[in-house]
Scaffold this motif. Structure first.
Motif, PDB file in Angstrom:
ATOM      1  N   THR A   1      13.569   1.099   9.379  1.00  0.00           N
ATOM      2  CA  THR A   1      12.964  -0.034   8.491  1.00  0.00           C
ATOM      3  C   THR A   1      12.537  -1.261   9.050  1.00  0.00           C
ATOM      4  OG1 THR A   1      14.722   0.793   6.951  1.00  0.00           O
ATOM      5  CG2 THR A   1      13.683  -1.531   6.728  1.00  0.00           C
ATOM      6  N   ASN A   2      11.474  -1.651   8.698  1.00  0.00           N
ATOM      7  CA  ASN A   2      10.666  -2.939   9.358  1.00  0.00           C
ATOM      8  C   ASN A   2      11.024  -3.790   7.854  1.00  0.00           C
ATOM      9  OD1 ASN A   2       9.296  -4.867  10.299  1.00  0.00           O
ATOM     10  ND2 ASN A   2       7.435  -4.032   9.848  1.00  0.00           N
ATOM     11  N   ASP A   3      11.764  -4.951   8.309  1.00  0.00           N
ATOM     12  CA  ASP A   3      12.164  -5.847   7.132  1.00  0.00           C
ATOM     13  C   ASP A   3      11.043  -6.872   7.156  1.00  0.00           C
ATOM     14  OD1 ASP A   3      13.472  -6.741   4.930  1.00  0.00           O
ATOM     15  OD2 ASP A   3      14.996  -8.064   6.182  1.00  0.00           O
ATOM     16  N   GLY A   4       9.821  -6.599   6.840  1.00  0.00           N
ATOM     17  CA  GLY A   4       8.778  -7.422   6.874  1.00  0.00           C
ATOM     18  C   GLY A   4       7.599  -6.901   5.702  1.00  0.00           C
TER      19      GLY A   4
ATOM     20  N   MET B   1      10.378  10.549   1.843  1.00  0.00           N
ATOM     21  CA  MET B   1       9.906  11.055   2.848  1.00  0.00           C
ATOM     22  C   MET B   1      10.912  11.435   3.908  1.00  0.00           C
ATOM     23  SD  MET B   1       7.475  13.279   3.994  1.00  0.00           S
ATOM     24  CE  MET B   1       5.892  12.832   3.162  1.00  0.00           C
ATOM     25  N   ALA B   2      11.549  10.603   4.188  1.00  0.00           N
ATOM     26  CA  ALA B   2      12.720  10.780   5.267  1.00  0.00           C
ATOM     27  C   ALA B   2      13.589  11.897   4.888  1.00  0.00           C
ATOM     28  CB  ALA B   2      13.235   9.407   5.664  1.00  0.00           C
TER      29      ALA B   2
ATOM     30  N   SER C   1       0.866  -1.080   0.086  1.00  0.00           N
ATOM     31  CA  SER C   1       0.147  -0.162  -0.121  1.00  0.00           C
ATOM     32  C   SER C   1       0.880   1.286   0.045  1.00  0.00           C
ATOM     33  CB  SER C   1      -0.808  -0.032   1.541  1.00  0.00           C
ATOM     34  OG  SER C   1      -1.854  -0.962   1.154  1.00  0.00           O
ATOM     35  N   THR C   2       1.773   1.225   0.875  1.00  0.00           N
ATOM     36  CA  THR C   2       2.977   2.487   0.802  1.00  0.00           C
ATOM     37  C   THR C   2       4.220   1.914   0.804  1.00  0.00           C
ATOM     38  OG1 THR C   2       2.838   1.965   3.227  1.00  0.00           O
ATOM     39  CG2 THR C   2       1.477   3.874   2.462  1.00  0.00           C
ATOM     40  N   PRO C   3       4.523   1.917  -0.515  1.00  0.00           N
ATOM     41  CA  PRO C   3       5.924   1.336  -1.207  1.00  0.00           C
ATOM     42  C   PRO C   3       7.198   2.074  -0.200  1.00  0.00           C
ATOM     43  CG  PRO C   3       4.759   1.758  -2.897  1.00  0.00           C
ATOM     44  CD  PRO C   3       3.828   2.457  -1.736  1.00  0.00           C
ATOM     45  N   TYR C   4       8.142   1.346   0.216  1.00  0.00           N
ATOM     46  CA  TYR C   4       9.422   1.586   1.168  1.00  0.00           C
ATOM     47  C   TYR C   4      10.039   2.581   0.471  1.00  0.00           C
ATOM     48  CZ  TYR C   4      13.398   1.230   3.736  1.00  0.00           C
ATOM     49  OH  TYR C   4      14.607   1.594   4.370  1.00  0.00           O
ATOM     50  N   ALA C   5      10.088   2.932  -0.920  1.00  0.00           N
ATOM     51  CA  ALA C   5      10.906   4.007  -1.526  1.00  0.00           C
ATOM     52  C   ALA C   5      10.077   5.333  -1.184  1.00  0.00           C
ATOM     53  CB  ALA C   5      10.636   3.798  -3.316  1.00  0.00           C
TER      54      ALA C   5
END
Length: 74
Positions: free
Chosen positions: A29-32, A18-19, A9-13
């Protein structure tokens, strides 16, 4: 900020972008998998960093990666 690496739903990129845009932000980072790091991807590592931040403002070290306590698939 917390970004889940495999969130459909909200891609890591987007979390990475945003950061970079927010002053003094830190990306944890949640590696899940799945959407959100709270209930779908329970991680004691994420919870510990959340608590530290809310109690005394301590940010995780840059580049911190946490894993979920359980994997969704075997």
């Amino acid at each position: 900020m917390i970004g889940t690496r495999y969130d459909p739903s909200t891609p890591y990129a987007g979390a990475e972008a945003m950061a970079r845009e927010l002053a003094d932000a830190r990306l944890l980072t949640n590696d899940g998998y799945g959407h959100t790091a709270l209930f779908n991807n329970a991680s004691s590592c994420i919870s510990a960093y959340e608590s530290r931040y809310l109690v005394d403002g301590t940010l995780p070290p840059p580049g911190t990666v946490c894993r979920p306590d359980r994997v969704p698939f075997t």
